[in-house]
Structure formats: C-alpha cells, structure tokens
Design a protein around this motif. Structure first.
Motif, PDB file in Angstrom:
ATOM      1  N   HIS A 186      16.772  19.293  29.645  1.00  0.00           N
ATOM      2  CA  HIS A 186      16.995  18.957  28.235  1.00  0.00           C
ATOM      3  C   HIS A 186      16.497  20.059  27.296  1.00  0.00           C
ATOM      4  CE1 HIS A 186      17.926  14.776  29.435  1.00  0.00           C
ATOM      5  NE2 HIS A 186      16.981  14.975  30.336  1.00  0.00           N
ATOM      6  N   GLY A 187      16.442  21.290  27.781  1.00  0.00           N
ATOM      7  CA  GLY A 187      15.991  22.395  26.946  1.00  0.00           C
ATOM      8  C   GLY A 187      14.491  22.485  26.776  1.00  0.00           C
ATOM      9  N   LEU A 188      13.726  21.709  27.541  1.00  0.00           N
ATOM     10  CA  LEU A 188      12.271  21.713  27.384  1.00  0.00           C
ATOM     11  C   LEU A 188      11.650  22.920  28.076  1.00  0.00           C
ATOM     12  CD1 LEU A 188      11.292  17.962  27.888  1.00  0.00           C
ATOM     13  CD2 LEU A 188      11.737  19.192  25.764  1.00  0.00           C
ATOM     14  N   LEU A 189      10.598  23.446  27.456  1.00  0.00           N
ATOM     15  CA  LEU A 189       9.822  24.555  28.002  1.00  0.00           C
ATOM     16  C   LEU A 189       8.376  24.107  28.147  1.00  0.00           C
ATOM     17  CD1 LEU A 189      11.143  27.448  25.716  1.00  0.00           C
ATOM     18  CD2 LEU A 189      11.968  26.841  27.996  1.00  0.00           C
ATOM     19  N   PHE A 190       7.740  24.523  29.234  1.00  0.00           N
ATOM     20  CA  PHE A 190       6.342  24.199  29.497  1.00  0.00           C
ATOM     21  C   PHE A 190       5.567  25.517  29.460  1.00  0.00           C
ATOM     22  CE2 PHE A 190       9.067  21.025  31.305  1.00  0.00           C
ATOM     23  CZ  PHE A 190       8.458  19.826  30.974  1.00  0.00           C
ATOM     24  N   LEU A 191       4.789  25.705  28.389  1.00  0.00           N
ATOM     25  CA  LEU A 191       4.246  27.017  28.064  1.00  0.00           C
ATOM     26  C   LEU A 191       2.723  26.989  27.973  1.00  0.00           C
ATOM     27  CD1 LEU A 191       6.720  27.821  25.135  1.00  0.00           C
ATOM     28  CD2 LEU A 191       6.989  28.436  27.551  1.00  0.00           C
ATOM     29  N   ASP A 192       2.110  28.076  28.436  1.00  0.00           N
ATOM     30  CA  ASP A 192       0.690  28.337  28.196  1.00  0.00           C
ATOM     31  C   ASP A 192       0.597  29.383  27.094  1.00  0.00           C
ATOM     32  OD1 ASP A 192      -0.802  26.684  30.062  1.00  0.00           O
ATOM     33  OD2 ASP A 192       0.178  27.857  31.641  1.00  0.00           O
ATOM     34  N   LEU A 193      -0.052  29.022  25.989  1.00  0.00           N
ATOM     35  CA  LEU A 193      -0.021  29.836  24.777  1.00  0.00           C
ATOM     36  C   LEU A 193      -1.425  30.193  24.321  1.00  0.00           C
ATOM     37  CD1 LEU A 193       2.440  27.527  22.801  1.00  0.00           C
ATOM     38  CD2 LEU A 193       3.091  29.589  24.053  1.00  0.00           C
ATOM     39  N   VAL A 194      -1.475  31.241  23.507  1.00  0.00           N
ATOM     40  CA  VAL A 194      -2.670  31.578  22.735  1.00  0.00           C
ATOM     41  C   VAL A 194      -2.212  31.782  21.297  1.00  0.00           C
ATOM     42  CG1 VAL A 194      -4.556  33.195  22.364  1.00  0.00           C
ATOM     43  CG2 VAL A 194      -3.826  32.661  24.696  1.00  0.00           C
ATOM     44  N   ILE A 195      -2.751  30.992  20.380  1.00  0.00           N
ATOM     45  CA  ILE A 195      -2.343  31.085  18.979  1.00  0.00           C
ATOM     46  C   ILE A 195      -2.777  32.427  18.405  1.00  0.00           C
ATOM     47  CG2 ILE A 195      -2.610  30.083  16.681  1.00  0.00           C
ATOM     48  CD1 ILE A 195      -3.112  27.399  18.018  1.00  0.00           C
ATOM     49  N   THR A 196      -1.864  33.093  17.721  1.00  0.00           N
ATOM     50  CA  THR A 196      -2.191  34.380  17.096  1.00  0.00           C
ATOM     51  C   THR A 196      -2.072  34.350  15.577  1.00  0.00           C
ATOM     52  OG1 THR A 196       0.084  35.140  17.438  1.00  0.00           O
ATOM     53  CG2 THR A 196      -1.521  35.685  19.143  1.00  0.00           C
ATOM     54  N   GLY A 197      -1.482  33.306  15.008  1.00  0.00           N
ATOM     55  CA  GLY A 197      -1.384  33.244  13.555  1.00  0.00           C
ATOM     56  C   GLY A 197      -0.158  32.476  13.113  1.00  0.00           C
ATOM     57  N   ALA A 198       0.323  32.813  11.929  1.00  0.00           N
ATOM     58  CA  ALA A 198       1.487  32.146  11.354  1.00  0.00           C
ATOM     59  C   ALA A 198       2.428  33.194  10.786  1.00  0.00           C
ATOM     60  CB  ALA A 198       1.075  31.159  10.266  1.00  0.00           C
ATOM     61  N   VAL A 199       3.690  32.840  10.701  1.00  0.00           N
ATOM     62  CA  VAL A 199       4.721  33.710  10.145  1.00  0.00           C
ATOM     63  C   VAL A 199       5.450  32.930   9.060  1.00  0.00           C
ATOM     64  CG1 VAL A 199       6.824  35.008  10.622  1.00  0.00           C
ATOM     65  CG2 VAL A 199       5.003  34.950  12.320  1.00  0.00           C
ATOM     66  N   ARG A 200       5.616  33.544   7.901  1.00  0.00           N
ATOM     67  CA  ARG A 200       6.321  32.884   6.806  1.00  0.00           C
ATOM     68  C   ARG A 200       7.811  33.168   6.918  1.00  0.00           C
ATOM     69  NH1 ARG A 200       4.783  30.436   2.384  1.00  0.00           N
ATOM     70  NH2 ARG A 200       2.624  31.085   2.732  1.00  0.00           N
ATOM     71  N   GLU A 201       8.599  32.108   6.898  1.00  0.00           N
ATOM     72  CA  GLU A 201      10.052  32.213   6.956  1.00  0.00           C
ATOM     73  C   GLU A 201      10.655  31.488   5.764  1.00  0.00           C
ATOM     74  OE1 GLU A 201      10.811  32.443  11.770  1.00  0.00           O
ATOM     75  OE2 GLU A 201      11.053  30.526  10.742  1.00  0.00           O
ATOM     76  N   ALA A 202      11.965  31.648   5.599  1.00  0.00           N
ATOM     77  CA  ALA A 202      12.631  31.004   4.468  1.00  0.00           C
ATOM     78  C   ALA A 202      12.506  29.490   4.535  1.00  0.00           C
ATOM     79  CB  ALA A 202      14.106  31.414   4.435  1.00  0.00           C
ATOM     80  N   ALA A 203      12.512  28.931   5.749  1.00  0.00           N
ATOM     81  CA  ALA A 203      12.428  27.480   5.908  1.00  0.00           C
ATOM     82  C   ALA A 203      10.995  26.979   5.959  1.00  0.00           C
ATOM     83  CB  ALA A 203      13.168  27.056   7.176  1.00  0.00           C
ATOM     84  N   GLY A 204      10.017  27.872   5.827  1.00  0.00           N
ATOM     85  CA  GLY A 204       8.620  27.464   5.886  1.00  0.00           C
ATOM     86  C   GLY A 204       7.862  28.257   6.930  1.00  0.00           C
ATOM     87  N   ASP A 205       6.568  27.991   7.018  1.00  0.00           N
ATOM     88  CA  ASP A 205       5.731  28.705   7.981  1.00  0.00           C
ATOM     89  C   ASP A 205       6.001  28.195   9.389  1.00  0.00           C
ATOM     90  OD1 ASP A 205       4.648  30.030   5.882  1.00  0.00           O
ATOM     91  OD2 ASP A 205       2.778  28.880   5.825  1.00  0.00           O
TER      92      ASP A 205
END
Length: 476
Positions: free
Chosen positions: A258-277
């Motif tokens: 169903h398009g699901l991804l199982f990810l191990d992540l490390v947060i690095t910050g935020a990115v501002r886009e036209a639709a929001g952060d």
C-alpha cells in the motif's frame, strides 16, 4: 516468407484467450469519447452536460462488466465537481491522475487479453478468500477523511511473515467520525479491542477471510481474541525495517504494501515549502522530506510535524507512505515516541506535548549525513505543466501557448528527447483545427487530442517514478 508473416499481436495471442466482448469494447469507446470531451473543454468548461455524459457512459460500462472504468469515471466526475465548486480539498494533480487512469484503461482494454484484461475490467465487489488462522501484531492506526464525505479509522497489522492486514471502519461522516472511530471496537469476532488499542497490541484470528489487498473480513464464522503485541524493535515487526529504504521505495511505487515505507530516521530540521513546513530527516544518507499524511486541520499530523522539527538529532523509527516526487518524500503516519522507549505515536490521532519532546540540544550531523541541497532536477515539469493545463483549461490553453518551442528545445538539451517530442505532438494536436471550403472551423478531433494528452501524461508519470526511485538511491 517475411511478406506473409503474421503480425506480432496475432502470433502472441492464443485463440482461446479471453478478449473483451463487443459490448465491452463499445462501452469503453463511449467512456473514451466522454473523457475526451472533458479534456477538450477542461474542468473550467465541463459543466453538468459533460459530467452527465461521463456518468452515463460509466453506468453503461458497469452494466457491461467494466467496473474499474466505471469507478474511475465517477471519481473523475467528483474531481470535476470539486474543481468547479472551488472545494479546498481539490487538487489538480489528483484530477489529472484520474483522467489519465480512465483514458489508459479504456484505451488498452479492446486489445487486452488474459490477466491484463481481468485487471482492466476490475471487480464489482471485494472478494474475500479463506485464510484459516492468523496471528497479527498491531502496527499503527490511521484516521481517514475522504473528499467524498467518508471518514473513519484503519488499524494496520502484520503477521509473522510480514504481510500487512487491515481492519477498517469507514462510513459517511466528517472528521469527528475519524477520531471517534479510532476508539470504537473493531468489527472482528467478539474482541473488544478498539482500533487504537489494536494498533499497539495483538490479535489471534480463526476462520479469517482476507481480501486481495489485505483487508480482513468480518463474517459470522470469524473468531478473534486479544493477544500480546510486539514492539517495532521486536521480532517479527523488526524485520519490516530490515529492508533497505531504496528497495522499499521501488516496491512502493508498484503498489506493494500500500505504498508504506518502514524507515529509521534522524531528524535534521525543517524545510519551508509553499504548502507549509515539512520535516527533514536523514535516512541512511538520503535526505527525506516528511510531510503530513493528511492536511485536514482536524487531524494532528501537521501540528506533530512542527513539534518534531524542533528536535534535530533525535532518532526515530517511522512508518510513512511514499509520495512520488523527484526527491525522497513521504507522508509521515506513525513514529516511535521521542522520549519514551517502546512507545509509539499515531501522528493523526495523538498530539505531542512539550513534555514529550527531548530538551533542545545542538545538533551536529554525523559524517556522511544527508543535507538538503538544491537538486539539479530534470525539467520534466515543462511537460507536466502542459498536461495539467489541458485538464484545467482544455485544448485552447495549449493551442495559444507560445513557449512550447522554447521548452521543447530545453528538454532536448537536457537529454529528454522523448519529452520534447511528446510536447510538440501535444501542442500540434491542440492547434490542429481544419477549415471547410468557406473557411469555417470544422469540429475538433477530440480523440486525437486525448491520445496525445494520454501519451504525455503516461510518460510524465513513468519519468516521475524513475526519478523518485533514483532519489531514494535505487538503481534505475
């Protein structure tokens, strides 16, 4: 001799293979004409008459057993109505995707055989097959709010082999029903587990019936009892995260899990886009943009994304849904708790509080960690923009475009010769209007324009898929 050789299609099609019936071919042609008429005028000009023609063709297609085409046609009409009503939930890309799928289905159906024909016909009702006994471990609970006025919750589970199964409660209603359904008991046997509790616990099911897409049936013979669940770092759920993210992305593009991804992540910050952060995270050296899985303000996704963005350096195990894009992008659904080991958060239902977040600390990305540089992306947007313009404004939007030649040259310089050819063909089809002896415009060839648009739309989709796979690090 070669002069008397049969066509390739005749050589490879067995005489006894099923083919579309004459009635189905006629119904597909009617749907094609109705959809082509919508493209001729675009959403701006597709009023009640054009919509009624599509619905009439969809009804005839359903009577002839073309359930997939009928359902897609109805979805396209709903998109047209949302566009003309200025519905905030309307997305031009979604409407373009529905029209592309509709045209591709009815265009391919007359010559399809075997399994392809079965897939193009579709099914009227979801079929459930006996599965025997199942041992399920909860993964997460997802609130659902659709543009068609339905809402509810879906509990996602996995069996020891890693197959995903769902228990859903979706019915007509608004956002309040989505959050309320998560706290209602699942409709499966006599268990009293709610969808939210099932997402973190387990279930033993006997006499189970399962649909092709993993949905569990709730027939009278199904029995279910509560059982111990497994943590995301425990077997067997831990194996879902063992597959490399690049391989998961390739499978997700094909609809796997169903398009699901199982990810191990490390947060690095935020990115501002036209639709929001959106949240920026490192996933094994790949910079991933994580956005809200659903932007509805009644759901907690967007608020939780903002909270997590304040915790750079925090490691998370996450479940997300792939969003095809030229960069690595996914909609975040659930994560491990930032400060409580073993706990997990359903980001559409649970709301992070300040006390749930780790104290702010300076973040120093490890060597080799991903950043989010400005990627030198292929200019496929030049073709995609024309595809969307045709859906919005119809043929006339492309017939009056003066930048097509310059854009085609740019595409060719970037090595996208096929995209340049398709762009030229699309504009030529839009401007192709013959005149009679007296100089009057003859009726437009809507089928020719629709075929040109379909070729450009399918190419754009496939190129986007290839760029998406490459962005996740897959070999293409």
């Amino acid at each position: 001799t070669p002069d008397h050789a049969e066509p390739a299609s005749a050589r490879h099609v067995a005489p006894d293979e099923p083919r579309a019936t004459p009635g189905q071919r006629a119904a597909a042609e009617a749907v094609l004409r109705a959809a082509a008429a919508v493209l001729e005028t675009g959403a701006d000009g597709a009023g009640g008459v054009a919509q009624a023609e599509v619905l009439r063709a969809a009804h005839a297609a359903r009577l002839d057993g073309l359930h997939r085409a009928a359902a897609t046609a109805v979805a396209a009409v709903n998109g047209l109505r949302a566009a003309r009503a200025a519905d905030p939930a309307y997305r031009l890309a979604d409407l373009a995707g529905r029209l592309r799928e509709l045209l591709a289905t009815v265009h391919r159906l007359p010559s399809a055989t075997g399994a392809e024909l079965t897939a193009l016909r579709g099914t009227a009702r979801r079929a459930y097959a006996p599965e025997g006994s199942l041992r399920l471990h909860g993964l997460f609970c997802e609130p659902v709010v659709t543009a068609g006025g339905h809402a509810g919750a879906v509990a996602w589970t996995a069996d020891p082999e890693g197959r995903l199964h769902t228990v859903s409660d979706v019915a007509p209603g608004g956002p309040a029903r989505a959050t309320g359904a998560a706290d209602r008991a699942v409709r499966l046997g006599d268990t009293a587990l709610t969808h939210r509790r099932l997402a973190s616990e387990g279930l033993v099911v006997s006499g189970a019936t399962v649909s092709e897409d993993g949905r569990l049936g709730a027939g009278a013979g199904v029995r279910a009892v509560r059982a111990r669940g497994a943590g995301w770092h425990e077997d067997p759920l831990d194996r879902l995260w063992a597959e490399p993210a690049a391989d998961q992305a390739v499978r997700a593009l094909s609809g796997h899990r169903h398009g699901l991804l199982f990810l191990d992540l490390v947060i690095t910050g935020a990115v501002r886009e036209a639709a929001g952060d959106c949240l920026l995270a490192d996933c094994g050296g790949v910079a991933v943009r994580l956005t809200a899985a659903d932007d509805h303000p009644a759901l907690a996704y967007r608020e939780n994304i903002r909270s997590l963005a304040t915790c750079p350096g925090t490691p998370l195990r996450a479940i997300a849904r792939l969003i095809p894009a030229p960069h690595a992008r996914a909609g975040l659904l659930a994560v491990t708790h930032p400060t409580e080991p073993g706990a997990r958060l359903d980001l559409g239902l649970d709301r992070l509080q300040r006390a749930d977040l780790p104290p702010p600390a300076p973040h120093h990305p490890p060597g080799g960690a991903a950043s989010d540089p400005a990627v030198d992306q292929a200019p496929v947007h030049l073709l995609r923009r024309r595809v969307h313009q045709a859906v919005s404004g119809g043929r006339r939007m492309l017939a009056l475009d003066r930048d097509a030649a310059a854009d085609a040259r740019l595409l060719r310089r970037q090595g996208l010769a096929t995209a340049a050819d398709l762009l030229g063909t699309l504009h030529a089809a839009a401007a192709d209007r013959d005149r009679d002896t007296f100089g009057r415009l003859l009726p437009a060839d809507t089928a020719h324009f629709a075929r040109s648009w379909l070729a450009a739309a399918v190419y754009t989709e496939e190129l986007d898929r290839a760029l998406c796979a490459a962005a996740w690090g897959a070999a293409v």
